[in-house]
Scaffold this motif. Structure first.
Motif, mmCIF file in Angstrom:
data_model
loop_
_atom_site.group_PDB
_atom_site.id
_atom_site.type_symbol
_atom_site.label_atom_id
_atom_site.label_comp_id
_atom_site.label_asym_id
_atom_site.label_seq_id
_atom_site.Cartn_x
_atom_site.Cartn_y
_atom_site.Cartn_z
ATOM 1 N N MET A 48 -3.073 -15.586 -6.056
ATOM 2 C CA MET A 48 -3.552 -14.233 -5.797
ATOM 3 C C MET A 48 -2.464 -13.180 -5.848
ATOM 4 S SD MET A 48 -6.331 -15.214 -2.831
ATOM 5 C CE MET A 48 -6.812 -13.533 -2.432
ATOM 6 N N ARG A 49 -1.233 -13.550 -5.521
ATOM 7 C CA ARG A 49 -0.143 -12.572 -5.525
ATOM 8 C C ARG A 49 0.023 -11.895 -6.891
ATOM 9 N NH1 ARG A 49 0.565 -10.496 -0.743
ATOM 10 N NH2 ARG A 49 1.061 -12.034 0.862
ATOM 11 N N PRO A 50 0.070 -12.651 -8.009
ATOM 12 C CA PRO A 50 0.209 -11.988 -9.308
ATOM 13 C C PRO A 50 -0.980 -11.090 -9.643
ATOM 14 C CG PRO A 50 0.775 -14.317 -9.478
ATOM 15 C CD PRO A 50 0.151 -14.125 -8.136
ATOM 16 N N ILE A 51 -2.187 -11.491 -9.215
ATOM 17 C CA ILE A 51 -3.377 -10.676 -9.459
ATOM 18 C C ILE A 51 -3.279 -9.379 -8.680
ATOM 19 C CG2 ILE A 51 -5.881 -10.559 -9.174
ATOM 20 C CD1 ILE A 51 -5.912 -13.641 -9.538
ATOM 21 N N ALA A 52 -2.887 -9.480 -7.403
ATOM 22 C CA ALA A 52 -2.731 -8.280 -6.585
ATOM 23 C C ALA A 52 -1.687 -7.343 -7.178
ATOM 24 C CB ALA A 52 -2.349 -8.670 -5.157
ATOM 25 N N GLU A 53 -0.596 -7.909 -7.668
ATOM 26 C CA GLU A 53 0.464 -7.099 -8.278
ATOM 27 C C GLU A 53 -0.030 -6.425 -9.545
ATOM 28 O OE1 GLU A 53 3.745 -9.734 -8.780
ATOM 29 O OE2 GLU A 53 4.115 -9.953 -6.626
ATOM 30 N N ALA A 54 -0.821 -7.158 -10.339
ATOM 31 C CA ALA A 54 -1.354 -6.582 -11.582
ATOM 32 C C ALA A 54 -2.323 -5.447 -11.281
ATOM 33 C CB ALA A 54 -2.050 -7.669 -12.395
ATOM 34 N N ILE A 55 -3.117 -5.606 -10.215
ATOM 35 C CA ILE A 55 -4.038 -4.551 -9.815
ATOM 36 C C ILE A 55 -3.269 -3.367 -9.245
ATOM 37 C CG2 ILE A 55 -5.878 -3.946 -8.189
ATOM 38 C CD1 ILE A 55 -6.842 -6.855 -8.405
ATOM 39 N N GLY A 56 -2.158 -3.676 -8.552
ATOM 40 C CA GLY A 56 -1.355 -2.629 -7.940
ATOM 41 C C GLY A 56 -1.641 -2.449 -6.466
ATOM 42 N N ILE A 57 -2.043 -3.549 -5.787
ATOM 43 C CA ILE A 57 -2.312 -3.485 -4.351
ATOM 44 C C ILE A 57 -1.388 -4.440 -3.613
ATOM 45 C CG2 ILE A 57 -4.710 -2.757 -4.617
ATOM 46 C CD1 ILE A 57 -5.593 -5.600 -4.183
ATOM 47 N N SER A 58 -1.131 -4.119 -2.347
ATOM 48 C CA SER A 58 -0.199 -4.948 -1.559
ATOM 49 C C SER A 58 -0.710 -5.147 -0.137
ATOM 50 C CB SER A 58 1.188 -4.298 -1.526
ATOM 51 O OG SER A 58 1.114 -2.981 -0.989
ATOM 52 N N TYR A 59 -2.032 -5.230 -0.002
ATOM 53 C CA TYR A 59 -2.624 -5.401 1.319
ATOM 54 C C TYR A 59 -2.712 -6.891 1.670
ATOM 55 C CZ TYR A 59 -3.930 -0.581 0.334
ATOM 56 O OH TYR A 59 -3.896 0.745 0.004
ATOM 57 N N SER A 60 -3.187 -7.161 2.899
ATOM 58 C CA SER A 60 -3.410 -8.540 3.305
ATOM 59 C C SER A 60 -4.471 -9.179 2.422
ATOM 60 C CB SER A 60 -3.860 -8.585 4.779
ATOM 61 O OG SER A 60 -4.992 -7.762 4.978
ATOM 62 N N MET A 61 -4.513 -10.509 2.396
ATOM 63 C CA MET A 61 -5.451 -11.221 1.539
ATOM 64 C C MET A 61 -6.065 -12.388 2.301
ATOM 65 S SD MET A 61 -3.437 -11.372 -2.132
ATOM 66 C CE MET A 61 -2.310 -12.634 -1.535
ATOM 67 N N ILE A 62 -7.330 -12.621 2.038
ATOM 68 C CA ILE A 62 -8.034 -13.789 2.573
ATOM 69 C C ILE A 62 -7.984 -14.853 1.496
ATOM 70 C CG2 ILE A 62 -10.266 -14.673 3.343
ATOM 71 C CD1 ILE A 62 -10.854 -11.765 4.325
ATOM 72 N N VAL A 63 -7.390 -15.999 1.801
ATOM 73 C CA VAL A 63 -7.116 -16.998 0.779
ATOM 74 C C VAL A 63 -7.907 -18.289 1.015
ATOM 75 C CG1 VAL A 63 -4.796 -16.055 0.486
ATOM 76 C CG2 VAL A 63 -5.135 -18.006 2.004
ATOM 77 N N GLU A 64 -8.023 -19.064 -0.035
ATOM 78 C CA GLU A 64 -8.623 -20.402 0.017
ATOM 79 C C GLU A 64 -9.975 -20.414 0.743
ATOM 80 O OE1 GLU A 64 -6.023 -23.768 0.606
ATOM 81 O OE2 GLU A 64 -4.258 -22.506 0.249
ATOM 82 N N ASN A 65 -10.851 -19.502 0.303
ATOM 83 C CA ASN A 65 -12.231 -19.470 0.799
ATOM 84 C C ASN A 65 -12.350 -19.068 2.260
ATOM 85 O OD1 ASN A 65 -14.483 -19.677 -0.734
ATOM 86 N ND2 ASN A 65 -14.757 -21.863 -0.485
#
Length: 263
Positions: A48-65
């Protein structure tokens, strides 16, 4: 304050190409309005980190379902995979299952990178990131419905559950994207006086609890699988459905909420 929580595959990301570009206008609009976009996916943090970087966001993330949340501070950091992590506990449990049930499930940890790439459609580098798990194990269950229920019952007795996503049958601790969404909302609520209102977007059964818990849930159409059931929240108007699939539908629905003043 407003927060937008979104699933990735089949929702913000196109089911086949994994592109989010069709949603770029809506993402730019949310950024301009200062509305955080919280990714909530069955993917790992490493994916998810590369996707968030590509989108341009740096917020918290809910991972692995929903099995974990990262980015809320040091307490939310993922555990060391080599320690007594939820993932290692789960893998140990799978090894202890009766052979006739254990043989019905194969997960990412059982597959090499090439197999994960084949199953997901991801290129090899991305498939390797998908195998860097801390909390959960997606895979395929090939047994009968009776075997599946017996399998789930044994997991349940040990504090785990199984959820069907858009692509995979995922084993994980007894938590959900909805519970993690509440954790993130509480984090933001501590820093603002106004109520935090939430929008959640998703396309699969593992998103439904999150959509139900949000102030406004949006079901993104996905012709790749059966449509989600109509619930009482939807009949009350708290859950909407897109006509377009993937990021195209995401883009339209976010613009619609901005136009109506919800966002």
């Amino acid at each position: 304050m407003r927060l937008v929580f979104t699933d990735l595959d089949g929702t913000l990301l196109d089911h086949d190409s994994y592109s989010f570009e069709a949603a770029r206008p809506a993402l730019d609009l949310l950024e301009a309005r200062g509305i955080p976009v919280i990714l909530a996916s069955s993917k790992t943090e490493a994916e998810m980190r590369p996707i968030a970087e590509a989108i341009g966001i740096s917020y918290s993330m809910i991972v692995e379902n929903g099995a974990g949340v990262v980015g809320l501070g040091k307490d939310a950091a993922p555990p060391d995979r080599h320690s007594s992590s939820p993932y290692n506990h789960l893998k140990s449990l799978l090894r202890e299952l009766p052979k006739e049930l254990g043989a019905c499930f194969e997960g990412f940890g059982d597959w090499d990178v090439a197999r994960v790439s084949e199953e997901t459609g991801l290129p090899l580098p991305a498939a390797e990131l998908a195998r860097q798990r801390h909390f959960s194990e997606p895979g395929r269950f090939t047994g009968t419905e009776a075997q599946k229920q017996a399998f789930i019952a044994l997991l349940d007795a040990q504090g785990f559950t199984a959820v069907q996503g858009g692509r995979f049958f995922t084993l994980m601790p007894k938590t959900s994207k909805a519970e993690r969404m509440a954790e993130v909302v509480a984090h933001y609520q501590r820093s603002v006086e106004e109520p935090v209102r939430t929008v959640a977007l998703g396309d699969a059964p593992n998103d439904l609890a999150m959509l139900e818990a949000a102030d406004c849930g949006i079901i993104i159409a996905n012709p790749a699988h059966k449509a989600l059931p109509v619930t009482e929240r939807e009949r009350q108007g708290a859950i909407l459905r897109s006509e377009q699939s993937g990021p195209q539908g995401w883009n339209i629905m976010i613009h619609q909420l901005v136009a109506t003043g919800f966002l």
